[in-house]
Write a protein that holds these residues in place. Structure first.
Motif, PDB file in Angstrom:
ATOM      1  N   ASN A   1       1.082  -1.285  -0.167  1.00 15.57           N
ATOM      2  CA  ASN A   1      -0.371   0.356  -0.083  1.00 15.57           C
ATOM      3  C   ASN A   1       0.856   1.277  -0.084  1.00 15.57           C
ATOM      4  O   ASN A   1       0.521   1.931   0.918  1.00 15.57           O
ATOM      5  CB  ASN A   1      -1.515  -0.024   1.288  1.00 15.57           C
ATOM      6  CG  ASN A   1      -2.035   0.898   0.989  1.00 15.57           C
ATOM      7  OD1 ASN A   1      -2.236   1.267  -0.200  1.00 15.57           O
ATOM      8  ND2 ASN A   1      -2.544   1.441   1.993  1.00 15.57           N
TER       9      ASN A   1
ATOM     10  N   PHE B   1      10.493   5.703  -1.657  1.00 14.30           N
ATOM     11  CA  PHE B   1       9.443   5.382  -0.227  1.00 14.30           C
ATOM     12  C   PHE B   1      10.509   5.228   1.134  1.00 14.30           C
ATOM     13  O   PHE B   1      10.905   4.221   1.603  1.00 14.30           O
ATOM     14  CB  PHE B   1       8.534   4.397  -0.248  1.00 14.30           C
ATOM     15  CG  PHE B   1       7.510   4.723  -1.686  1.00 14.30           C
ATOM     16  CD1 PHE B   1       6.532   5.473  -1.290  1.00 14.30           C
ATOM     17  CD2 PHE B   1       8.089   4.009  -2.136  1.00 14.30           C
ATOM     18  CE1 PHE B   1       5.401   5.413  -2.572  1.00 14.30           C
ATOM     19  CE2 PHE B   1       6.815   3.986  -3.541  1.00 14.30           C
ATOM     20  CZ  PHE B   1       6.037   5.100  -3.174  1.00 14.30           C
TER      21      PHE B   1
ATOM     22  N   GLN C   1      -0.433   4.860   0.274  1.00 13.21           N
ATOM     23  CA  GLN C   1      -0.396   5.951   0.920  1.00 13.21           C
ATOM     24  C   GLN C   1       0.311   6.057   1.737  1.00 13.21           C
ATOM     25  O   GLN C   1       0.898   6.043   2.787  1.00 13.21           O
ATOM     26  CB  GLN C   1      -1.986   4.587   1.948  1.00 13.21           C
ATOM     27  CG  GLN C   1      -3.190   5.014   0.945  1.00 13.21           C
ATOM     28  CD  GLN C   1      -3.904   6.124   0.709  1.00 13.21           C
ATOM     29  OE1 GLN C   1      -3.791   7.216   1.233  1.00 13.21           O
ATOM     30  NE2 GLN C   1      -4.161   6.111  -0.701  1.00 13.21           N
ATOM     31  N   HIS C   2       2.088   5.593   1.431  1.00 14.42           N
ATOM     32  CA  HIS C   2       3.247   6.126   2.773  1.00 14.42           C
ATOM     33  C   HIS C   2       3.640   7.206   2.860  1.00 14.42           C
ATOM     34  O   HIS C   2       3.265   8.155   1.659  1.00 14.42           O
ATOM     35  CB  HIS C   2       3.933   5.143   2.037  1.00 14.42           C
ATOM     36  CG  HIS C   2       5.049   5.731   2.642  1.00 14.42           C
ATOM     37  ND1 HIS C   2       4.799   4.330   4.260  1.00 14.42           N
ATOM     38  CD2 HIS C   2       5.917   5.749   2.943  1.00 14.42           C
ATOM     39  CE1 HIS C   2       6.131   4.322   4.562  1.00 14.42           C
ATOM     40  NE2 HIS C   2       7.578   5.277   3.827  1.00 14.42           N
ATOM     41  N   PRO C   3       3.425   8.048   3.717  1.00 14.10           N
ATOM     42  CA  PRO C   3       3.546   9.284   4.221  1.00 14.10           C
ATOM     43  C   PRO C   3       4.360   9.612   3.734  1.00 14.10           C
ATOM     44  O   PRO C   3       4.861  10.879   3.048  1.00 14.10           O
ATOM     45  CB  PRO C   3       3.405   9.405   5.910  1.00 14.10           C
ATOM     46  CG  PRO C   3       3.258   7.848   6.329  1.00 14.10           C
ATOM     47  CD  PRO C   3       3.482   6.780   5.517  1.00 14.10           C
ATOM     48  N   ASP C   4       6.017   9.090   3.731  1.00  8.74           N
ATOM     49  CA  ASP C   4       7.269   9.701   3.360  1.00  8.74           C
ATOM     50  C   ASP C   4       7.349   9.288   2.267  1.00  8.74           C
ATOM     51  O   ASP C   4       8.573   7.800   1.715  1.00  8.74           O
ATOM     52  CB  ASP C   4       8.487   9.603   4.684  1.00  8.74           C
ATOM     53  CG  ASP C   4       9.559   9.621   3.914  1.00  8.74           C
ATOM     54  OD1 ASP C   4       9.994  10.857   3.392  1.00  8.74           O
ATOM     55  OD2 ASP C   4      10.680   9.301   5.719  1.00  8.74           O
ATOM     56  N   LYS C   5       7.471   9.122   1.109  1.00  9.36           N
ATOM     57  CA  LYS C   5       7.776   9.416  -0.114  1.00  9.36           C
ATOM     58  C   LYS C   5       8.426  10.659  -0.756  1.00  9.36           C
ATOM     59  O   LYS C   5       8.548  11.700  -0.998  1.00  9.36           O
ATOM     60  CB  LYS C   5       7.134   8.561  -0.774  1.00  9.36           C
ATOM     61  CG  LYS C   5       5.964   9.704  -1.148  1.00  9.36           C
ATOM     62  CD  LYS C   5       4.481   8.892  -1.854  1.00  9.36           C
ATOM     63  CE  LYS C   5       3.019   9.958  -1.739  1.00  9.36           C
ATOM     64  NZ  LYS C   5       2.333   9.555  -2.653  1.00  9.36           N
ATOM     65  N   ARG C   6       9.493  10.145  -1.678  1.00 11.11           N
ATOM     66  CA  ARG C   6      10.378  11.191  -2.469  1.00 11.11           C
ATOM     67  C   ARG C   6      11.057  11.022  -3.888  1.00 11.11           C
ATOM     68  O   ARG C   6      10.955   9.482  -4.289  1.00 11.11           O
ATOM     69  CB  ARG C   6      12.104  11.336  -1.853  1.00 11.11           C
ATOM     70  CG  ARG C   6      12.253  11.385   0.177  1.00 11.11           C
ATOM     71  CD  ARG C   6      11.839  12.434   0.262  1.00 11.11           C
ATOM     72  NE  ARG C   6      11.425  12.024   2.019  1.00 11.11           N
ATOM     73  CZ  ARG C   6      12.696  12.433   2.586  1.00 11.11           C
ATOM     74  NH1 ARG C   6      13.679  12.034   2.089  1.00 11.11           N
ATOM     75  NH2 ARG C   6      12.704  12.506   4.426  1.00 11.11           N
TER      76      ARG C   6
END
Length: 441
Positions: free
Chosen positions: A49, A71, A52-57
């Motif tokens: 999933n 991620f 919906q991961h909060p920390d992505k670049r």
């Protein structure tokens, strides 16, 4: 940095689950791991999933003109990179992504690189094998699972020769279906065929794997005591993926910044100018004239003279019926006047006249002859006539028949009775004057 490729001969054998949990087990063992999605289906993104991961670049936000999202911290020590998260990724862009991951910025930030390859290594196996140093093959213990293994190994050998470097096969990872128990028939058959190439640890069927995927979790991290988690941890130890882990590494932001600087300096990784795309369809026949060397639009002096133009057509005399072309081009076209009574088209003098129909009003005597014959037959049947009347009726019938035959013969030879020709005006449909019309004697 260790570079491991997880491959399979077909889909649906647990390749993505093996990639995720091997990476998680290596991270749990103390190494910094980067899991790379090389399958266009993006099964890792769906299993964890990741949208919906909060920390992505994003790579483009970091100054790297390539598709891809990093991620960070999926679990402690595990980052996931997917070039397909933003949409499509071309083969050329994916090759540049693999070159990007081979830069020193990523080597100094991670201890282990695990690549989740597509089934049968996809359409570009040479590039995938060149980006990794070793690989494992995931195989499910089922009937006839070994049949495609020789073709797969031959393809790997051929691709490795084309890439200029050969990846080392570390072993075969066996996953068991729901109906197969550890040490069963098909596991024994595969171990008998491939021997020590099959890793000692076997991944059993575990319902906890499916439950973890529903919530976007990693079973090796969420349920470390599950049978599948224990098998993956033992497998990571057998492959020694966490060996030589240095502990503290650069954060993801620093790694992306250093990679962006290296991309600008490295022409092999820098994105080249896009090629012009040609839309499908019919080409236009209009040609844009090129300017001459002098810039004035005139041909140069050394160029041959153009061929002379075709002579204009002869002038048509101006008349109410045939205006000249120049005059017609200067003024607007006018509608032609409509004649009240159009004159009949003249016909040739040898043209055959149109025969008159037998029932025309100009031939009433045919009608009377027919009526007389019908009346005579009726009177003969219903009225008693004297003997001398029968020859008269027969004579009238014969006369009428001969007259009819003569009329038909004259119409076929193109002649008209004198009375009909005398009634036509001069220059009629026959094309001859009245004085020269033939007469029947």
């Amino acid at each position: 940095m260790r570079k491991l490729l997880v491959a399979s001969q077909k889909s649906g054998v647990g390749k993505t689950t093996t990639s995720i949990n091997l990476a998680a087990a290596t991270a749990i063992a103390g190494a910094r791991v980067l899991l790379v999605e090389a399958d266009p289906l993006s099964a890792i993104s769906a299993a964890l999933n990741l949208p919906q991961h909060p920390d992505k670049r994003q790579l483009r936000a970091a100054g790297i003109d390539l598709p891809g999202v990093l991620f960070c911290g999926v679990i402690p020590g595990l980052d996931v990179f997917s070039p397909y998260e933003e949409g499509g990724c071309s083969d050329e862009d994916f090759d540049r992504v693999l070159q990007l991951l081979g830069l020193d910025a990523f080597h100094e930030s991670y201890d282990c690189l695990i690549v989740n390859g597509p089934p049968f290594l996809g359409g570009r196996p040479a590039e995938l094998l060149a980006s990794c140093d070793e690989f494992v093959v995931v195989m499910q213990a089922e009937p006839l699972a070994h049949r495609t293994m020789p073709a797969f190994l031959e393809m790997v050998q051929r691709s490795s020769q084309g890439a200029g470097r050969a990846a080392t096969m570390r072993g075969v990872v066996l996953t068991l279906p729901e109906s197969e128990a550890p040490g069963g028939r098909w596991e024994r058959e595969l171990r008998g065929r491939f021997g020590k190439s099959v890793l000692p640890s076997v991944v059993p069927y575990d319902e906890e794997v499916g439950k973890a995927s529903l919530f976007g979790h990693v079973v090796a991290h969420a349920s470390p005591e599950a049978p599948a988690s224990v098998a993956y941890q033992e497998m990571a130890g057998e492959l020694q993926l966490a060996k030589g882990a240095s502990g503290a590494k650069r954060p993801a932001d620093a790694a992306l910044s250093l990679a962006a600087v290296a991309v600008r300096a490295n022409p092999l990784v820098a994105r080249s100018a896009p090629r012009p795309t040609v839309k499908a369809g019919r080409r236009s026949s209009t040609r844009v004239p090129r300017p001459s060397a002098s810039g004035t639009g005139l041909p140069p002096k050394d160029s041959p003279a153009p061929p002379p133009a075709a002579p204009p057509p002869e002038n048509i005399p101006s008349s109410p019926e045939h205006p000249s072309r120049a005059e017609g081009s200067r003024r607007a076209p006018q509608p032609a006047p409509v004649a009240a009574t159009p004159a009949p088209a003249p016909t040739s003098a040898l043209a055959r006249p149109v025969p008159m129909p037998l029932h025309s009003v100009q031939r009433p005597w045919f009608v009377w002859v027919g009526l007389a014959i019908v009346a005579g037959i009726g009177l003969r049947r219903f009225v008693h006539l004297p003997d001398f009347a029968l020859p008269m009726i027969v004579g009238l019938a014969v006369t009428a028949a001969m007259t009819l035959m003569l009329h038909l013969f004259l119409n076929q030879t193109g002649q008209e009775p004198a009375a009909h020709l005398a009634a036509q005006p001069a220059g009629g449909t026959s094309g001859l004057p009245a004085a020269s019309s033939p007469r029947r004697k």
